[in-house]
Design a protein around this motif. Structure first.
Motif, PDB file in Angstrom:
ATOM      1  N   ARG A  71      -1.281  21.248 -13.602  1.00 48.75           N
ATOM      2  CA  ARG A  71      -1.333  22.667 -13.936  1.00 48.75           C
ATOM      3  C   ARG A  71      -2.810  23.120 -14.028  1.00 48.75           C
ATOM      4  O   ARG A  71      -3.402  22.625 -15.234  1.00 48.75           O
ATOM      5  N   GLU A  72      -3.475  23.627 -13.213  1.00 48.24           N
ATOM      6  CA  GLU A  72      -4.882  24.082 -13.179  1.00 48.24           C
ATOM      7  C   GLU A  72      -4.982  25.496 -12.594  1.00 48.24           C
ATOM      8  O   GLU A  72      -4.204  26.243 -12.113  1.00 48.24           O
ATOM      9  N   GLY A  73      -6.104  26.138 -13.298  1.00 46.21           N
ATOM     10  CA  GLY A  73      -6.350  27.475 -12.907  1.00 46.21           C
ATOM     11  C   GLY A  73      -6.760  27.465 -11.366  1.00 46.21           C
ATOM     12  O   GLY A  73      -6.722  28.961 -10.597  1.00 46.21           O
ATOM     13  N   ASP A  74      -7.522  26.819 -10.461  1.00 44.60           N
ATOM     14  CA  ASP A  74      -7.744  26.773  -9.325  1.00 44.60           C
ATOM     15  C   ASP A  74      -7.563  25.552  -8.527  1.00 44.60           C
ATOM     16  O   ASP A  74      -7.306  24.589  -9.040  1.00 44.60           O
ATOM     17  N   PRO A  75      -7.197  25.495  -7.287  1.00 37.67           N
ATOM     18  CA  PRO A  75      -7.075  24.360  -6.382  1.00 37.67           C
ATOM     19  C   PRO A  75      -8.262  23.180  -6.447  1.00 37.67           C
ATOM     20  O   PRO A  75      -7.910  21.888  -6.572  1.00 37.67           O
ATOM     21  N   VAL A  76      -9.445  23.732  -6.796  1.00 37.30           N
ATOM     22  CA  VAL A  76     -10.537  22.453  -6.864  1.00 37.30           C
ATOM     23  C   VAL A  76     -10.292  21.795  -8.097  1.00 37.30           C
ATOM     24  O   VAL A  76     -10.549  20.397  -7.997  1.00 37.30           O
ATOM     25  N   ALA A  77     -10.031  22.536  -9.418  1.00 36.21           N
ATOM     26  CA  ALA A  77      -9.809  21.827 -10.546  1.00 36.21           C
ATOM     27  C   ALA A  77      -8.438  21.000 -10.498  1.00 36.21           C
ATOM     28  O   ALA A  77      -8.308  20.080 -10.953  1.00 36.21           O
ATOM     29  N   LEU A  78      -7.440  21.378  -9.649  1.00 40.71           N
ATOM     30  CA  LEU A  78      -6.302  20.521  -9.397  1.00 40.71           C
ATOM     31  C   LEU A  78      -6.634  19.331  -8.734  1.00 40.71           C
ATOM     32  O   LEU A  78      -6.191  18.182  -9.269  1.00 40.71           O
ATOM     33  N   ARG A  79      -7.316  19.571  -7.623  1.00 40.41           N
ATOM     34  CA  ARG A  79      -7.913  18.176  -6.814  1.00 40.41           C
ATOM     35  C   ARG A  79      -8.798  17.298  -7.873  1.00 40.41           C
ATOM     36  O   ARG A  79      -8.572  16.077  -7.700  1.00 40.41           O
ATOM     37  N   ASP A  80      -9.697  17.782  -8.628  1.00 41.68           N
ATOM     38  CA  ASP A  80     -10.560  17.007  -9.291  1.00 41.68           C
ATOM     39  C   ASP A  80      -9.887  16.405 -10.382  1.00 41.68           C
ATOM     40  O   ASP A  80     -10.285  15.144 -10.747  1.00 41.68           O
ATOM     41  N   THR A 124       0.760  -1.129  -0.066  1.00 39.78           N
ATOM     42  CA  THR A 124       0.005   0.194   0.133  1.00 39.78           C
ATOM     43  C   THR A 124       1.051   1.338  -0.023  1.00 39.78           C
ATOM     44  O   THR A 124       1.785   1.475   0.792  1.00 39.78           O
ATOM     45  N   TRP A 125       0.554   2.131  -0.873  1.00 40.51           N
ATOM     46  CA  TRP A 125       1.133   3.405  -0.697  1.00 40.51           C
ATOM     47  C   TRP A 125       0.154   4.419  -0.696  1.00 40.51           C
ATOM     48  O   TRP A 125      -1.182   4.406  -1.278  1.00 40.51           O
ATOM     49  N   LEU A 126       0.658   5.586  -0.170  1.00 38.08           N
ATOM     50  CA  LEU A 126      -0.310   6.938  -0.024  1.00 38.08           C
ATOM     51  C   LEU A 126       0.359   7.745  -1.205  1.00 38.08           C
ATOM     52  O   LEU A 126       1.218   8.129  -0.993  1.00 38.08           O
ATOM     53  N   ALA A 127      -0.679   8.065  -1.866  1.00 39.59           N
ATOM     54  CA  ALA A 127      -0.417   8.939  -3.113  1.00 39.59           C
ATOM     55  C   ALA A 127      -0.981  10.413  -2.692  1.00 39.59           C
ATOM     56  O   ALA A 127      -2.349  10.813  -2.457  1.00 39.59           O
ATOM     57  N   ARG A 128      -0.090  11.392  -2.264  1.00 37.36           N
ATOM     58  CA  ARG A 128      -0.527  12.791  -1.974  1.00 37.36           C
ATOM     59  C   ARG A 128      -0.280  13.618  -3.050  1.00 37.36           C
ATOM     60  O   ARG A 128       0.768  14.032  -3.440  1.00 37.36           O
ATOM     61  N   LEU A 129      -1.362  14.542  -3.313  1.00 44.33           N
ATOM     62  CA  LEU A 129      -1.282  15.622  -4.321  1.00 44.33           C
ATOM     63  C   LEU A 129      -0.727  16.689  -3.407  1.00 44.33           C
ATOM     64  O   LEU A 129      -1.415  17.172  -2.716  1.00 44.33           O
ATOM     65  N   LYS A 130       0.283  17.153  -3.898  1.00 47.62           N
ATOM     66  CA  LYS A 130       1.251  18.416  -3.225  1.00 47.62           C
ATOM     67  C   LYS A 130       0.995  19.466  -4.363  1.00 47.62           C
ATOM     68  O   LYS A 130       1.308  19.372  -5.309  1.00 47.62           O
ATOM     69  N   SER A 131       0.400  20.561  -3.639  1.00 48.15           N
ATOM     70  CA  SER A 131       0.142  21.595  -4.608  1.00 48.15           C
ATOM     71  C   SER A 131       0.738  23.115  -3.987  1.00 48.15           C
ATOM     72  O   SER A 131       1.007  23.350  -2.733  1.00 48.15           O
ATOM     73  N   TYR A 132       0.589  24.011  -5.037  1.00 48.11           N
ATOM     74  CA  TYR A 132       1.086  25.374  -4.722  1.00 48.11           C
ATOM     75  C   TYR A 132       0.860  26.211  -5.868  1.00 48.11           C
ATOM     76  O   TYR A 132       0.437  25.715  -6.962  1.00 48.11           O
ATOM     77  N   ARG A 133       0.808  27.435  -5.611  1.00 47.80           N
ATOM     78  CA  ARG A 133       0.512  28.475  -6.495  1.00 47.80           C
ATOM     79  C   ARG A 133       1.639  29.150  -7.196  1.00 47.80           C
ATOM     80  O   ARG A 133       2.415  29.608  -6.226  1.00 47.80           O
ATOM     81  N   GLU A 134       1.721  29.237  -8.385  1.00 44.90           N
ATOM     82  CA  GLU A 134       3.066  29.983  -9.028  1.00 44.90           C
ATOM     83  C   GLU A 134       2.432  30.540 -10.242  1.00 44.90           C
ATOM     84  O   GLU A 134       1.823  30.026 -11.078  1.00 44.90           O
ATOM     85  N   GLY A 135       2.743  31.985 -10.336  1.00 48.68           N
ATOM     86  CA  GLY A 135       2.344  32.817 -11.410  1.00 48.68           C
ATOM     87  C   GLY A 135       0.887  32.871 -11.969  1.00 48.68           C
ATOM     88  O   GLY A 135       0.639  32.754 -12.881  1.00 48.68           O
ATOM     89  N   GLY A 136       0.075  32.796 -10.896  1.00 51.56           N
ATOM     90  CA  GLY A 136      -1.255  32.899 -10.972  1.00 51.56           C
ATOM     91  C   GLY A 136      -1.981  31.372 -11.573  1.00 51.56           C
ATOM     92  O   GLY A 136      -3.274  31.411 -11.827  1.00 51.56           O
ATOM     93  N   VAL A 137      -1.177  30.548 -11.421  1.00 49.79           N
ATOM     94  CA  VAL A 137      -1.863  29.214 -11.769  1.00 49.79           C
ATOM     95  C   VAL A 137      -1.432  28.049 -10.507  1.00 49.79           C
ATOM     96  O   VAL A 137      -0.427  28.457  -9.730  1.00 49.79           O
ATOM     97  N   TRP A 138      -2.207  26.911 -10.279  1.00 47.38           N
ATOM     98  CA  TRP A 138      -1.851  26.036  -9.547  1.00 47.38           C
ATOM     99  C   TRP A 138      -1.233  25.024 -10.046  1.00 47.38           C
ATOM    100  O   TRP A 138      -1.589  24.401 -11.010  1.00 47.38           O
ATOM    101  N   ARG A 139      -0.058  24.448  -9.393  1.00 49.44           N
ATOM    102  CA  ARG A 139       0.596  23.359  -9.962  1.00 49.44           C
ATOM    103  C   ARG A 139       0.515  22.335  -8.608  1.00 49.44           C
ATOM    104  O   ARG A 139       0.278  22.471  -7.673  1.00 49.44           O
TER     105      ARG A 139
END
Length: 184
Positions: free
Chosen positions: A156-165, A120-135
């Protein structure tokens, strides 16, 4: 954000991630209070904050920490319940913040488990905002050995909700492919 089912106990690393997000939440809301205050109200509040400290702290950090203690913010358990019930609202709050996660200090947005070669591995989505986009990138933690392997920034998404989705849209086989790409 938790990988476990409703009512299950989260893993220690997940609890640590939640505590970090909670601390960010508290600091973010205290900083917003400072920015909302009229200028003439800041100095008296800062004086009160200095009376409780040894004076060695950064003035703005001292003021924010003092405001954090004054504000009627929810306790950790209540905040967690709200996070689980309304994750989009919390992500939107992050997106509106001046102190969103950075490349140097990314934050966990979502956690999923993946089975690879019987482990079992845990896959963590690590994110940050950079230059107006979320990576974001995926950090895989081996639940048994504790090793962590990460991908390059692949989101690379416009907001953190889209990134998570986007992260949640991946089938388990896609997560396995990302894990294989991250392994040495």
């Amino acid at each position: 954000m938790l990988t476990s089912g409703v009512g299950a106990t989260p893993a220690t690393s997940e609890v640590r991630d939640l505590h970090l997000r909670y601390a960010d939440y508290r600091r973010r809301h205290a900083a917003r209070l400072v920015h909302l205050m009229p200028r003439e109200a800041v100095r008296p509040l800062y004086r009160l904050a200095r009376m409780e400290s040894d004076g060695s702290e950064d003035p703005l950090e001292l003021l924010v920490a003092y405001c954090e203690r004054l504000m009627p913010l929810p306790p950790f358990e209540v905040w967690c319940t709200d996070l689980m019930a309304s994750p989009e609202a919390h992500l939107a709050d992050w997106d509106d913040s001046a102190d969103a996660p950075t490349p140097q200090a990314p934050s966990t947005v979502e956690v999923r488990s993946v089975i690879y070669h019987g482990r079992t591995w845990l896959a963590r989505l690590k994110s940050y905002r950079e230059g107006g986009v979320w990576r974001g990138y995926i950090a895989f933690a081996d639940a048994e050995a504790g090793h962590v392997h990460r991908t390059a920034p692949v989101f690379r998404e416009g907001d953190p909700v889209a990134l998570r989705d986007r992260f949640l849209s991946f089938e388990p086989v896609a997560l396995e492919a990302f894990l294989r790409s991250a392994l040495p």
